[in-house]
Motif scaffolding. Structure first.
Motif, PDB file in Angstrom:
ATOM      1  N   TYR A 325     -29.136  74.416  59.813  1.00 47.26           N
ATOM      2  CA  TYR A 325     -29.427  75.853  59.767  1.00 47.26           C
ATOM      3  C   TYR A 325     -30.861  76.121  60.213  1.00 47.26           C
ATOM      4  O   TYR A 325     -31.123  77.041  61.008  1.00 47.26           O
ATOM      5  CB  TYR A 325     -29.196  76.377  58.353  1.00 47.26           C
ATOM      6  N   MET A 326     -31.790  75.311  59.731  1.00 51.19           N
ATOM      7  CA  MET A 326     -33.195  75.484  60.110  1.00 51.19           C
ATOM      8  C   MET A 326     -33.396  75.235  61.607  1.00 51.19           C
ATOM      9  O   MET A 326     -34.143  75.962  62.276  1.00 51.19           O
ATOM     10  CB  MET A 326     -34.067  74.519  59.303  1.00 51.19           C
ATOM     11  N   MET A 327     -32.725  74.226  62.150  1.00 52.37           N
ATOM     12  CA  MET A 327     -32.849  73.950  63.573  1.00 52.37           C
ATOM     13  C   MET A 327     -32.332  75.120  64.409  1.00 52.37           C
ATOM     14  O   MET A 327     -32.913  75.472  65.433  1.00 52.37           O
ATOM     15  CB  MET A 327     -32.091  72.667  63.921  1.00 52.37           C
ATOM     16  N   ASP A 328     -31.243  75.717  63.958  1.00 55.59           N
ATOM     17  CA  ASP A 328     -30.648  76.841  64.690  1.00 55.59           C
ATOM     18  C   ASP A 328     -31.496  78.105  64.599  1.00 55.59           C
ATOM     19  O   ASP A 328     -31.597  78.862  65.566  1.00 55.59           O
ATOM     20  CB  ASP A 328     -29.248  77.148  64.147  1.00 55.59           C
ATOM     21  N   THR A 329     -32.086  78.345  63.444  1.00 56.86           N
ATOM     22  CA  THR A 329     -32.764  79.620  63.211  1.00 56.86           C
ATOM     23  C   THR A 329     -34.268  79.576  63.439  1.00 56.86           C
ATOM     24  O   THR A 329     -34.866  80.566  63.875  1.00 56.86           O
ATOM     25  CB  THR A 329     -32.504  80.115  61.776  1.00 56.86           C
ATOM     26  N   ALA A 330     -34.893  78.430  63.141  1.00 57.70           N
ATOM     27  CA  ALA A 330     -36.353  78.339  63.252  1.00 57.70           C
ATOM     28  C   ALA A 330     -36.812  77.363  64.325  1.00 57.70           C
ATOM     29  O   ALA A 330     -37.980  77.391  64.725  1.00 57.70           O
ATOM     30  CB  ALA A 330     -36.960  77.937  61.893  1.00 57.70           C
ATOM     31  N   GLY A 331     -35.919  76.505  64.784  1.00 57.05           N
ATOM     32  CA  GLY A 331     -36.276  75.540  65.818  1.00 57.05           C
ATOM     33  C   GLY A 331     -36.556  74.160  65.259  1.00 57.05           C
ATOM     34  O   GLY A 331     -36.881  74.000  64.069  1.00 57.05           O
ATOM     35  N   ASN A 332     -36.465  73.145  66.127  1.00 55.13           N
ATOM     36  CA  ASN A 332     -36.631  71.753  65.705  1.00 55.13           C
ATOM     37  C   ASN A 332     -38.018  71.487  65.133  1.00 55.13           C
ATOM     38  O   ASN A 332     -38.173  70.702  64.183  1.00 55.13           O
ATOM     39  CB  ASN A 332     -36.388  70.816  66.888  1.00 55.13           C
ATOM     40  N   LYS A 333     -39.042  72.121  65.707  1.00 56.11           N
ATOM     41  CA  LYS A 333     -40.408  71.851  65.255  1.00 56.11           C
ATOM     42  C   LYS A 333     -40.620  72.332  63.827  1.00 56.11           C
ATOM     43  O   LYS A 333     -41.194  71.622  62.997  1.00 56.11           O
ATOM     44  CB  LYS A 333     -41.410  72.513  66.200  1.00 56.11           C
ATOM     45  N   VAL A 334     -40.137  73.523  63.522  1.00 56.64           N
ATOM     46  CA  VAL A 334     -40.266  74.052  62.168  1.00 56.64           C
ATOM     47  C   VAL A 334     -39.399  73.252  61.192  1.00 56.64           C
ATOM     48  O   VAL A 334     -39.755  73.091  60.019  1.00 56.64           O
ATOM     49  CB  VAL A 334     -39.868  75.549  62.140  1.00 56.64           C
ATOM     50  N   ALA A 335     -38.285  72.727  61.685  1.00 58.66           N
ATOM     51  CA  ALA A 335     -37.352  71.989  60.819  1.00 58.66           C
ATOM     52  C   ALA A 335     -37.686  70.511  60.714  1.00 58.66           C
ATOM     53  O   ALA A 335     -36.872  69.738  60.203  1.00 58.66           O
ATOM     54  CB  ALA A 335     -35.929  72.155  61.348  1.00 58.66           C
TER      55      ALA A 335
END
Length: 419
Positions: A325-335
């Motif tokens: 969910y984090m990868m989809d919504t915030a991106g790999n760097k944030v996740a």
């Protein structure tokens, strides 16, 4: 948070489960038998006919290239969150992901070419990979250095006019044993005098380029993983066009982070699927075996282990879904914290549950009569692949310490992680 899968995902789960029941589980023995027959004939490195027979069926069922989101070349690609429960189902059988064109390292390599390759690179290499016509390998790790610190990598990629000259020795090059492997993604140094994280680059190298020698297969606890293989590869004065360089010189670490994020979470999804299957096999075994006058399932030690296994799987799945969910919504760097956490948790969890399942099966558990010994070898390897546990723990600890730094003599307020 809404923990319910969408109607689209539920429909695809049902279709995938049906496919697994009809085509994958019934052919496990045939897959193993084909490899054994090829080995007996003197060449284990021959693609199995069963997988090639099943690929068109998977494509016809709409179960193809599900891993690649946001790509016009693969419109069937799902988001990470949508793909997670489907990847988990595929992970229950080691050869299953290839049937759906969703197996490593091809998935990571396709994502890399899609994100960072030129249109010519995509036409030449990505299209046949997406069609399942060729396979690929990723060459990063080296035998002479501690590759858990990728800045140690010594493979040389030197510009000479309109070409790059490549020299180096790689190992654990998964997929390089397959005769269908047509393209390597190679990581090496283009500028040893640049900053520590600007020395490395990635480049596309045809597997049949002059100067490439596949030296030997490396076994994993005695398994050679034929016809896929994990090979040691020597590159001596290999020349490729300068246009094969991905993104630009010194961008290797940037590409690696973009590539390894999805790759790591895919491994974790499949690990959860294998842990589920191990728990299922363990329960069936314990329910049908009698020792010391009663079913083994009635013994408290096994009740404790089964209950603990269920808790561990559910915890890992929820963390994986959050990371997706984090990868989809915030991106790999944030996740990156979530990705590190699940890469630590999932393979370790799967190793423990498979180990209990082996114990429940007694001598049969360490034989190839059951899928457990091979599953354990694979899961134990994942604690090293795509970064060892220790590196992920160190990265995660740095992120956690950073949340509690002193700012002007005061403790900085913690940042609440997304979720």
């Amino acid at each position: 948070m809404d923990f319910e899968y969408t109607p689209k995902v539920k429909a695809m789960q049902a279709r995938l489960l049906k496919f697994m029941d009809e085509h994958i589980y019934p052919n496990e023995a045939r897959f193993i038998r084909e490899i054994a027959e090829n080995r007996a004939k003197g060449n284990a490195w021959i693609p199995t006919t069963i997988i090639e027979e099943l690929k068109p069926k998977a494509r016809a069922a709409g179960l193809w290239n599900l891993f690649l989101p946001h790509s016009p070349r693969a419109p069937e690609g799902l988001s990470n969150l949508e793909y997670a429960p489907l990847c988990e189902i595929m992970g229950r059988v080691p050869f299953a992901p290839e049937v759906f064109n969703c197996s490593a390292p091809d998935t990571g390599n396709m994502e890399t070419i899609e994100r960072y390759g030129s249109e010519a690179n995509k036409d030449h290499w990505l299209e046949p990979l997406l069609k399942g016509e060729i396979r690929s390998a990723f060459l990063m790790t080296e035998p002479e250095v501690a590759s858990s610190d990728a800045t140690n990598i010594q493979c040389s990629i030197r510009r000479e006019g309109d070409e790059y000259l490549i020299n180096g020795r790689k190992w654990w090059s998964s997929g390089a044993g397959d005769p269908r492997c047509a393209i390597y993604i190679v990581m090496g140094k283009t500028n040893p005098d640049a900053g520590r994280h600007e020395q490395q680059s990635m480049i596309l190298v045809p597997a049949n380029a002059p100067g490439i020698k596949v030296l030997r297969p490396l076994s994993v606890f005695g398994y050679d993983d034929a016809p896929h293989g994990h090979m040691e590869v020597l590159l001596e004065n290999v020349r490729v066009p300068a246009s094969n360089l991905l993104l630009g010189e010194g961008r290797g670490f940037e590409i690696a982070q973009g590539r390894l994020g999805p790759g790591r979470i895919h491994h974790c999804m499949r690990s959860i699927g294998m842990a589920e299957r191990a728990l299922e096999l363990m329960c069936k075994r314990l329910n049908t075996r009698v020792a010391f006058g009663r079913e083994i399932a009635r013994q408290s030690v096994w009740q404790e282990r089964v209950a603990e296994a269920r808790c561990m799987i559910e915890q890992a799945r929820l963390l994986t879904l959050k990371a997706a969910y984090m990868m989809d919504t915030a991106g790999n760097k944030v996740a990156k914290a979530e990705i590190a956490m699940i890469k630590i948790v999932a393979p370790t969890m799967a190793c423990q549950i498979i180990d209990w399942a082996i114990q429940a099966h007694g001598g049969g558990g360490v034989s190839d009569d059951f899928p457990l010994a091979y599953a354990y070898a694979h899961q134990r390897t994942l604690r090293l692949a795509d970064g060892p546990d220790e590196v992920h723990r160190a990265s995660l600890a740095k992120l956690e310490f950073a949340r509690h730094l002193l700012v002007h003599g005061e403790v900085q307020m913690p940042i609440t992680r997304g979720g």
